[in-house]
Design a protein around this motif. Structure first.
Motif, PDB file in Angstrom:
ATOM      1  N   LEU A  88      20.260 -96.362  21.789  1.00 34.37           N
ATOM      2  CA  LEU A  88      21.422 -95.484  21.796  1.00 34.37           C
ATOM      3  C   LEU A  88      20.977 -94.040  22.024  1.00 34.37           C
ATOM      4  N   SER A  89      21.401 -93.107  21.203  1.00 28.23           N
ATOM      5  CA  SER A  89      21.029 -91.702  21.371  1.00 28.23           C
ATOM      6  C   SER A  89      21.301 -90.974  20.076  1.00 28.23           C
ATOM      7  N   ASP A  90      21.005 -89.662  20.079  1.00 29.58           N
ATOM      8  CA  ASP A  90      21.235 -88.899  18.860  1.00 29.58           C
ATOM      9  C   ASP A  90      22.710 -88.618  18.614  1.00 29.58           C
ATOM     10  N   ALA A  91      23.573 -89.100  19.485  1.00 28.57           N
ATOM     11  CA  ALA A  91      25.013 -89.024  19.227  1.00 28.57           C
ATOM     12  C   ALA A  91      25.457 -90.104  18.247  1.00 28.57           C
TER      13      ALA A  91
ATOM     14  N   THR B 113      31.051 -85.565  22.353  1.00 27.70           N
ATOM     15  CA  THR B 113      30.815 -86.667  21.418  1.00 27.70           C
ATOM     16  C   THR B 113      31.592 -86.465  20.130  1.00 27.70           C
ATOM     17  N   ARG B 114      31.962 -87.574  19.528  1.00 29.20           N
ATOM     18  CA  ARG B 114      32.601 -87.554  18.215  1.00 29.20           C
ATOM     19  C   ARG B 114      32.433 -88.917  17.577  1.00 29.20           C
ATOM     20  N   ALA B 115      32.054 -88.944  16.325  1.00 31.19           N
ATOM     21  CA  ALA B 115      31.824 -90.201  15.610  1.00 31.19           C
ATOM     22  C   ALA B 115      33.141 -90.874  15.256  1.00 31.19           C
ATOM     23  N   ASN B 116      33.117 -92.204  15.271  1.00 27.07           N
ATOM     24  CA  ASN B 116      34.296 -92.980  14.901  1.00 27.07           C
ATOM     25  C   ASN B 116      34.293 -93.283  13.407  1.00 27.07           C
ATOM     26  N   PRO B 117      35.369 -92.972  12.690  1.00 24.87           N
ATOM     27  CA  PRO B 117      35.494 -93.463  11.313  1.00 24.87           C
ATOM     28  C   PRO B 117      35.852 -94.944  11.317  1.00 24.87           C
ATOM     29  N   GLY B 118      35.829 -95.551  10.148  1.00 32.14           N
ATOM     30  CA  GLY B 118      36.205 -96.953  10.035  1.00 32.14           C
ATOM     31  C   GLY B 118      35.020 -97.844   9.733  1.00 32.14           C
ATOM     32  N   VAL B 119      35.086 -99.087  10.168  1.00 36.81           N
ATOM     33  CA  VAL B 119      33.996-100.040   9.989  1.00 36.81           C
ATOM     34  C   VAL B 119      33.026 -99.862  11.152  1.00 36.81           C
ATOM     35  N   PRO B 120      31.747 -99.578  10.888  1.00 38.75           N
ATOM     36  CA  PRO B 120      30.780 -99.437  11.981  1.00 38.75           C
ATOM     37  C   PRO B 120      30.569-100.775  12.668  1.00 38.75           C
TER      38      PRO B 120
ATOM     39  N   GLY C 291      31.308 -84.689   9.124  1.00 42.13           N
ATOM     40  CA  GLY C 291      30.531 -85.721   9.792  1.00 42.13           C
ATOM     41  C   GLY C 291      31.009 -86.070  11.174  1.00 42.13           C
ATOM     42  N   LEU C 292      31.987 -85.363  11.697  1.00 43.51           N
ATOM     43  CA  LEU C 292      32.591 -85.789  12.941  1.00 43.51           C
ATOM     44  C   LEU C 292      31.762 -85.444  14.159  1.00 43.51           C
ATOM     45  N   VAL C 293      31.118 -84.309  14.157  1.00 43.54           N
ATOM     46  CA  VAL C 293      30.445 -83.857  15.349  1.00 43.54           C
ATOM     47  C   VAL C 293      28.965 -84.137  15.237  1.00 43.54           C
ATOM     48  N   LEU C 294      28.400 -84.786  16.237  1.00 43.56           N
ATOM     49  CA  LEU C 294      27.029 -85.217  16.165  1.00 43.56           C
ATOM     50  C   LEU C 294      26.118 -84.436  17.096  1.00 43.56           C
ATOM     51  N   THR C 295      26.690 -83.601  17.952  1.00 44.07           N
ATOM     52  CA  THR C 295      25.871 -82.803  18.836  1.00 44.07           C
ATOM     53  C   THR C 295      26.365 -81.384  18.802  1.00 44.07           C
ATOM     54  N   GLY C 296      25.835 -80.540  19.690  1.00 47.60           N
ATOM     55  CA  GLY C 296      26.193 -79.124  19.685  1.00 47.60           C
ATOM     56  C   GLY C 296      27.685 -78.919  19.801  1.00 47.60           C
ATOM     57  N   CYS C 297      28.206 -77.893  19.181  1.00 48.54           N
ATOM     58  CA  CYS C 297      29.639 -77.633  19.128  1.00 48.54           C
ATOM     59  C   CYS C 297      29.980 -76.402  19.939  1.00 48.54           C
TER      60      CYS C 297
END
Length: 596
Positions: free
Chosen positions: A385-388, A343-350, A73-79
């Motif tokens: 926001l965005s698709d990130a 981009t990279r998603a943050n873990p934790g409390v949203p 789940g970490l990467v939200l866009t192209g890698c």
């Protein structure tokens, strides 16, 4: 004391590591699987290929749960694939040392002390100055050696013995030893804890650190502490020189910090920025890093540029090499100038709205429950926001180990929200705002714009709530003002997020013995679950307790989740190797700029 189990740590061969990079947003890219933070190293003093650490045989980690959520789940866009540039183009064969990276921050750092700061922009600076006992691999979630080359954990999770790496020094030239570990933890568990609440929460139940010799430190707790090993990988528990532990907390925030990181602080000006310079002789990067030696960059110059359009324009016009908090409207300008958005998603409390239960109308559980289905989270992402970014689907971000999918409870259903309020006695008034016993349903949300999209998000939330008869007003404060409001309980809803790649962040935020922004009284459901998971060594059993706790928090309306934060960093086409750690904070040890 329960017997220790010695765990053997497998070592990678001393060879060049493959070169997966941070996620890169590219035009028309679709979401793909997660990527490591490492990039290719090269021969030489700066780019030596990663070598297996020397010293005594390692011990296998008793690590926190490693779940597929953290990895996939970490990467939200192209890698970007192996060998590709950070900006998505062709990378030169070898990194080129030297140069200054000019980074525009979206907000001002709180300071530069790793143990006290909490905002992303602050950690972007502070993390470069200090290292931690362990590291969490951002691709696997596993705990890896860093300042400690190995460790032992007692069966009852109360004794954690770290065997320190030899040859590590601080920026003042002094050698790392167990006294520094003891001084850092004693300070956090002592007076410093008042201004370092996140770090202090990781040391709940701390009794002492024993230092039987220079290379051994045993941290002792008065009760089982399942989250502590992962906590030792965070910037909040970074190890600083003993003299820093004795310094005044306010002076530490302003720069009185001695760490062992790949950069040293040249200057820090509050509300303006900071300048870092490369640390000569640095040679103890953690295993997930792409190279073991000194940082490639000579300098990093951080400046504060609150306007997102100005940051993006500065990147396109070569005023900056990298910028933070790239908003959707700025992506075309970044990409059109040959750059890319990492981009990279943050873990934790949203990002959540946490209610103050001592103030009406949020002392009414039905009002709190009505807020959950009244918000269209997908619209927040699509419109502001965005698709990130991802809509929140629970109390934890979906990339957090132990995450439970509670999206059914958060489904947008304004009719259900209205029904709950009707049943609770809140009837529509002439202006559409509901009223009960002559009192309108008015709520205020307190926030700081540390994340530059916060204001527009909350304005849209206010529109959505008005549609069901709730009058939400926005109260924007400075960081200092928000701290004062928090300490005094002067808020209705408190807007924030907090990042950590371990589910124990729930205890930190929601336990009545910890931060407890809801100002609620102890209960016999949420508190016991949060305490019990802390003492559970079995990963599956701990996950089950954490899942129950998430459901209980939502059932009581103790938080209204909005969206999951993602880091969105713009870089020029000649910038490579800017990477994220497991908590999605930036690392610059492997960063480099193509030289003429």
């Amino acid at each position: 004391m329960a017997p220790h189990h010695s765990h053997h740590l497998s070592r990678r061969p001393a060879a060049r590591r493959p070169a997966p990079t941070s996620a890169v947003r590219q035009p028309a890219a679709t979401s793909q699987a997660g990527a490591d933070r490492a990039v290719a190293g090269s021969p030489g003093s700066h780019g030596a290929p990663r070598q297996a650490p020397q010293g005594s045989a390692g011990r296998r980690r008793v690590a926190p749960v490693v779940t597929t959520a953290l990895v996939t789940g970490l990467v939200l866009t192209g890698c970007a694939g192996p060998g590709e540039a950070g900006a998505g183009g062709s990378t030169p064969a070898d990194p080129t040392p030297g140069g200054t990276l000019r980074f525009a921050l979206g907000a001002a750092p709180q300071g530069v002390d790793p143990q006290q700061v909490g905002s992303n922009v602050s950690i972007y600076v502070a993390r470069q100055l200090a290292d931690s006992l362990t590291d969490q691999d951002p691709a696997t979630g596993e705990i890896e050696p860093w300042l400690a080359e190995s460790w032992d954990v007692s069966d009852d999770l109360t004794h954690f013995t770290f065997h320190l790496r030899d040859g590590v020094t601080f920026s003042d030239g002094s050698a790392l030893d167990s006294a520094d570990v003891r001084a850092s933890f004693d300070a956090i568990a002592g007076d410093l804890g008042a201004t370092a609440p996140l770090a202090a929460s990781y040391l709940a139940g701390y009794e002492r650190t024993e230092a039987p010799d220079d290379r051994t430190a045993t941290v002792v707790f008065d009760a089982p502490n399942a989250q502590f090993l992962q906590a030792t990988s965070t910037v909040s528990l970074a190890i600083l020189a003993e003299e820093t532990a004795q310094a005044d907390p306010a002076e530490r925030l302003q720069g009185d910090v001695v760490g062992s990181g790949p950069f040293v602080l040249e200057s820090y000006t509050q509300d303006k920025g900071a300048v870092l310079t490369r640390r000569d002789g640095y040679d103890w990067a953690p295993e997930p890093a792409a190279h073991a030696g000194e940082a490639y960059l000579d300098r990093i110059e951080f400046s504060v540029v609150p306007e997102s359009g100005v940051r993006a324009g500065g990147l396109a016009s070569d005023q900056f090499d990298a910028v933070g908090d790239v908003l959707p409207q700025d992506v075309p300008q970044v990409e059109g100038s040959g750059g890319a958005v990492l981009t990279r998603a943050n873990p934790g409390v949203p990002f959540v709205l946490q209610p103050n239960l001592t103030r009406p109308p949020l002392d009414d559980v039905e009002v709190r429950r009505a807020l959950l289905p009244a918000i269209d989270r997908q619209e927040l992402v699509d419109t502001v926001l965005s698709d990130a970014f991802e809509p929140a689907t629970g109390i934890l971000a979906s990339t957090t180990p132990g995450y439970a999918d509670l999206s059914d409870q958060l489904a947008f259903d304004p009719e259900e929200a209205g029904r709950i309020l009707d049943d609770a006695g809140w009837v529509p008034g002439e202006d559409g705002i509901r009223v009960k016993d002559g009192t309108p349903l008015q709520i205020e949300v307190t926030y700081t714009p540390v994340f530059t999209g916060s204001g527009p998000v909350l304005e849209l939330v206010a529109q959505q709530l008005r549609a069901v008869g709730v009058d939400l007003t926005l109260r924007q404060l400075t960081a200092a003002e928000q701290t004062t409001a928090q300490d005094s309980g002067d808020y209705d809803l408190y807007y924030y997020n907090v990042t950590r790649a371990d589910a124990d962040i729930l205890r930190t935020q929601f336990s009545t013995a910890q931060r407890n922004l809801s100002l609620r009284e102890p209960d016999d459901v949420v508190d016991p679950l949060l305490d019990e998971q802390l003492g559970e060594a079995d990963p599956g059993a701990r996950d089950a307790l954490v899942a129950d706790a998430q459901r209980a928090i939502l059932d009581e309306g103790l938080a209204v989740p909005l969206f999951e934060l993602a880091q969105s960093i713009g870089v020029r086409g000649d910038v490579h190797g800017v990477t994220f750690d497991a908590s999605s904070r930036l690392l610059f040890h492997d960063a480099w700029i193509e030289q003429e």
